[in-house]
Design a protein around this motif. Structure first.
Motif, PDB file in Angstrom:
ATOM      1  N   PHE A 171     -15.079  14.154  -0.598  1.00  0.00           N
ATOM      2  CA  PHE A 171     -14.068  13.092  -0.664  1.00  0.00           C
ATOM      3  C   PHE A 171     -13.015  13.189   0.430  1.00  0.00           C
ATOM      4  CE2 PHE A 171     -15.737  13.390  -4.993  1.00  0.00           C
ATOM      5  CZ  PHE A 171     -15.994  12.066  -5.271  1.00  0.00           C
ATOM      6  N   GLY A 172     -12.958  14.335   1.121  1.00  0.00           N
ATOM      7  CA  GLY A 172     -11.950  14.500   2.160  1.00  0.00           C
ATOM      8  C   GLY A 172     -10.571  14.649   1.537  1.00  0.00           C
ATOM      9  N   GLN A 173      -9.524  14.329   2.274  1.00  0.00           N
ATOM     10  CA  GLN A 173      -8.145  14.357   1.779  1.00  0.00           C
ATOM     11  C   GLN A 173      -7.775  12.916   1.396  1.00  0.00           C
ATOM     12  OE1 GLN A 173      -5.543  16.430   4.582  1.00  0.00           O
ATOM     13  NE2 GLN A 173      -7.185  17.861   5.127  1.00  0.00           N
ATOM     14  N   PHE A 174      -7.139  12.765   0.231  1.00  0.00           N
ATOM     15  CA  PHE A 174      -6.999  11.379  -0.284  1.00  0.00           C
ATOM     16  C   PHE A 174      -5.854  11.278  -1.296  1.00  0.00           C
ATOM     17  CE2 PHE A 174      -9.646  13.697  -3.219  1.00  0.00           C
ATOM     18  CZ  PHE A 174      -9.207  13.268  -4.477  1.00  0.00           C
ATOM     19  N   LEU A 175      -5.488  10.044  -1.571  1.00  0.00           N
ATOM     20  CA  LEU A 175      -4.613   9.683  -2.680  1.00  0.00           C
ATOM     21  C   LEU A 175      -5.453   8.894  -3.677  1.00  0.00           C
ATOM     22  CD1 LEU A 175      -1.734   9.198  -3.999  1.00  0.00           C
ATOM     23  CD2 LEU A 175      -1.748   7.010  -2.756  1.00  0.00           C
ATOM     24  N   ASN A 176      -5.420   9.328  -4.910  1.00  0.00           N
ATOM     25  CA  ASN A 176      -6.103   8.556  -5.962  1.00  0.00           C
ATOM     26  C   ASN A 176      -5.125   7.483  -6.459  1.00  0.00           C
ATOM     27  OD1 ASN A 176      -6.608   8.517  -9.326  1.00  0.00           O
ATOM     28  ND2 ASN A 176      -8.375   8.176  -8.005  1.00  0.00           N
ATOM     29  N   LEU A 177      -5.566   6.229  -6.424  1.00  0.00           N
ATOM     30  CA  LEU A 177      -4.706   5.098  -6.780  1.00  0.00           C
ATOM     31  C   LEU A 177      -5.335   4.299  -7.921  1.00  0.00           C
ATOM     32  CD1 LEU A 177      -2.249   3.271  -6.169  1.00  0.00           C
ATOM     33  CD2 LEU A 177      -3.675   2.096  -4.467  1.00  0.00           C
ATOM     34  N   GLN A 178      -4.568   4.099  -8.968  1.00  0.00           N
ATOM     35  CA  GLN A 178      -5.050   3.345 -10.135  1.00  0.00           C
ATOM     36  C   GLN A 178      -4.080   2.210 -10.481  1.00  0.00           C
ATOM     37  OE1 GLN A 178      -6.012   5.879 -13.539  1.00  0.00           O
ATOM     38  NE2 GLN A 178      -6.233   7.644 -12.159  1.00  0.00           N
ATOM     39  N   ALA A 225       6.213   4.060  -3.530  1.00  0.00           N
ATOM     40  CA  ALA A 225       6.035   3.171  -4.688  1.00  0.00           C
ATOM     41  C   ALA A 225       5.556   1.811  -4.212  1.00  0.00           C
ATOM     42  CB  ALA A 225       7.351   3.035  -5.456  1.00  0.00           C
ATOM     43  N   ALA A 226       4.594   1.264  -4.912  1.00  0.00           N
ATOM     44  CA  ALA A 226       4.007  -0.020  -4.509  1.00  0.00           C
ATOM     45  C   ALA A 226       4.941  -1.187  -4.782  1.00  0.00           C
ATOM     46  CB  ALA A 226       2.686  -0.234  -5.248  1.00  0.00           C
ATOM     47  N   ALA A 227       5.872  -1.035  -5.747  1.00  0.00           N
ATOM     48  CA  ALA A 227       6.809  -2.107  -6.107  1.00  0.00           C
ATOM     49  C   ALA A 227       7.949  -1.505  -6.919  1.00  0.00           C
ATOM     50  CB  ALA A 227       6.097  -3.200  -6.896  1.00  0.00           C
ATOM     51  N   ASP A 228       8.980  -2.309  -7.150  1.00  0.00           N
ATOM     52  CA  ASP A 228      10.087  -1.854  -7.991  1.00  0.00           C
ATOM     53  C   ASP A 228       9.579  -1.525  -9.386  1.00  0.00           C
ATOM     54  OD1 ASP A 228      11.592  -2.502  -5.813  1.00  0.00           O
ATOM     55  OD2 ASP A 228      12.556  -4.259  -6.711  1.00  0.00           O
ATOM     56  N   ASN A 242       0.839  -1.201   0.000  1.00  0.00           N
ATOM     57  CA  ASN A 242       0.000   0.000   0.000  1.00  0.00           C
ATOM     58  C   ASN A 242       0.874   1.251   0.000  1.00  0.00           C
ATOM     59  OD1 ASN A 242      -2.188  -1.672   0.100  1.00  0.00           O
ATOM     60  ND2 ASN A 242      -2.657  -1.301   2.286  1.00  0.00           N
ATOM     61  N   PRO A 243       0.576   2.216  -0.893  1.00  0.00           N
ATOM     62  CA  PRO A 243       1.414   3.430  -0.968  1.00  0.00           C
ATOM     63  C   PRO A 243       1.242   4.365   0.222  1.00  0.00           C
ATOM     64  CG  PRO A 243      -0.446   3.583  -2.465  1.00  0.00           C
ATOM     65  CD  PRO A 243      -0.478   2.192  -1.915  1.00  0.00           C
ATOM     66  N   VAL A 244       0.087   4.300   0.857  1.00  0.00           N
ATOM     67  CA  VAL A 244      -0.156   5.075   2.082  1.00  0.00           C
ATOM     68  C   VAL A 244      -0.931   4.182   3.052  1.00  0.00           C
ATOM     69  CG1 VAL A 244      -0.171   7.354   0.979  1.00  0.00           C
ATOM     70  CG2 VAL A 244      -2.312   6.055   1.165  1.00  0.00           C
ATOM     71  N   ASP A 245      -0.873   4.528   4.309  1.00  0.00           N
ATOM     72  CA  ASP A 245      -1.602   3.765   5.324  1.00  0.00           C
ATOM     73  C   ASP A 245      -2.915   4.485   5.602  1.00  0.00           C
ATOM     74  OD1 ASP A 245      -2.347   2.025   7.262  1.00  0.00           O
ATOM     75  OD2 ASP A 245      -1.042   2.867   8.834  1.00  0.00           O
ATOM     76  N   THR A 264      -4.225  -4.743  -0.651  1.00  0.00           N
ATOM     77  CA  THR A 264      -5.068  -5.075   0.510  1.00  0.00           C
ATOM     78  C   THR A 264      -5.422  -3.761   1.198  1.00  0.00           C
ATOM     79  OG1 THR A 264      -3.936  -7.190   0.783  1.00  0.00           O
ATOM     80  CG2 THR A 264      -5.220  -6.390   2.644  1.00  0.00           C
ATOM     81  N   LEU A 265      -6.587  -3.238   0.875  1.00  0.00           N
ATOM     82  CA  LEU A 265      -7.001  -1.920   1.347  1.00  0.00           C
ATOM     83  C   LEU A 265      -7.981  -2.052   2.508  1.00  0.00           C
ATOM     84  CD1 LEU A 265      -7.577  -0.287  -2.149  1.00  0.00           C
ATOM     85  CD2 LEU A 265      -5.599   0.032  -0.665  1.00  0.00           C
TER      86      LEU A 265
END
Length: 250
Positions: A223-230, A155-158, A114-117, A246-247
């Protein structure tokens, strides 16, 4: 007188007998010659006929041999063509299977960090529109993960940074990373001061920027404060990030 007559007659008959004998001999010779000529002619005709028949037979045999020799060649040519066709079809099938296997391998059974908790504040509905304000709906890609402005985004992965840009009011500042498995992860609504540039190699869990407020189309009241993840697959199609991350549910 009588004696002379007798001698003359005797002499005459002696000469006629000679001529008669000579004539008979000539007849015999002619007859024998004629018979021999006919036999010789017949023999020559038979010989010529046999030669002709022999030549015809040889020609027929040669033609049969030629036909016999040509038939296997024709069959072999056909067999070679069939074999080539089967081989080509098999190669196409094998290539298709390989491509299909490659696509499956790049889009299934892959998990990212996960890029953020944070919890998932908006689930994946693409391409179904999402209400962003009263009577205003937009097609929003990916999911939103709740995170305060200034939170580190990792970063989620290399991978390699494929894109850094300000995409406009809908996604704001984004960073897109291409991974070895063919997938891409895209991080939106970042602060303008990102930590990477296009072409940079990044490692899993490396900080690439911070959560911002650059996606102006979204009201923080909604939406509050957020990270958009695609997540984008190897074919450039949007994929539900819930398959790879795993969100936390809200």
């Amino acid at each position: 007188m009588d004696k002379n007559l007798k001698n003359k007659l005797k002499e005459l008959f002696s000469k006629k007998g000679f001529y008669i004998a000579l004539f008979l001999c000539l007849c015999v010779i002619v007859a024998v010659g004629t018979i021999s000529y006919k036999k010789l002619s017949n023999k020559n005709e038979v010989s010529n006929s046999e030669d002709i028949n022999k030549e015809i037979t040889m020609n027929v045999d040669d033609n049969q041999k030629t036909a016999t020799n040509e038939m296997p060649n024709a069959e072999r040519a056909q067999n070679d063509a069939d074999t080539s066709k089967q081989s080509s079809e098999k190669n196409k099938t094998d290539n298709s299977k390989t491509q299909k296997s490659t696509t499956v391998a790049t889009t299934n059974n892959v998990k990212f960090l996960n890029p953020v908790d944070g919890v998932e504040s908006r689930t994946y509905t693409y391409p179904k529109p999402v209400k962003v304000e009263d009577n205003v709906f937009r097609t929003i890609r990916g999911v939103n993960v709740e995170a305060k402005i200034g939170t580190d985004v990792k970063a989620a992965a290399d991978g390699v940074v494929d894109l850094v840009e300000n995409s406009g009011v809908e996604e704001g500042v984004v960073v897109e990373i291409k991974h070895a498995n063919g997938l891409k992860t895209r991080y939106g609504n970042l602060d303008a001061n990102v930590s990477v540039k296009q072409g940079d190699k990044v490692t899993s869990n490396q900080v690439i920027g911070k959560v911002g407020n650059t996606a102006k189309v979204f009201s923080q009241d909604v939406f509050g404060q957020f990270l958009n993840l695609q997540v984008i697959d190897a074919n450039g199609q949007q994929v539900n990030p819930e398959k790879y991350f795993t969100l936390k549910a809200k």
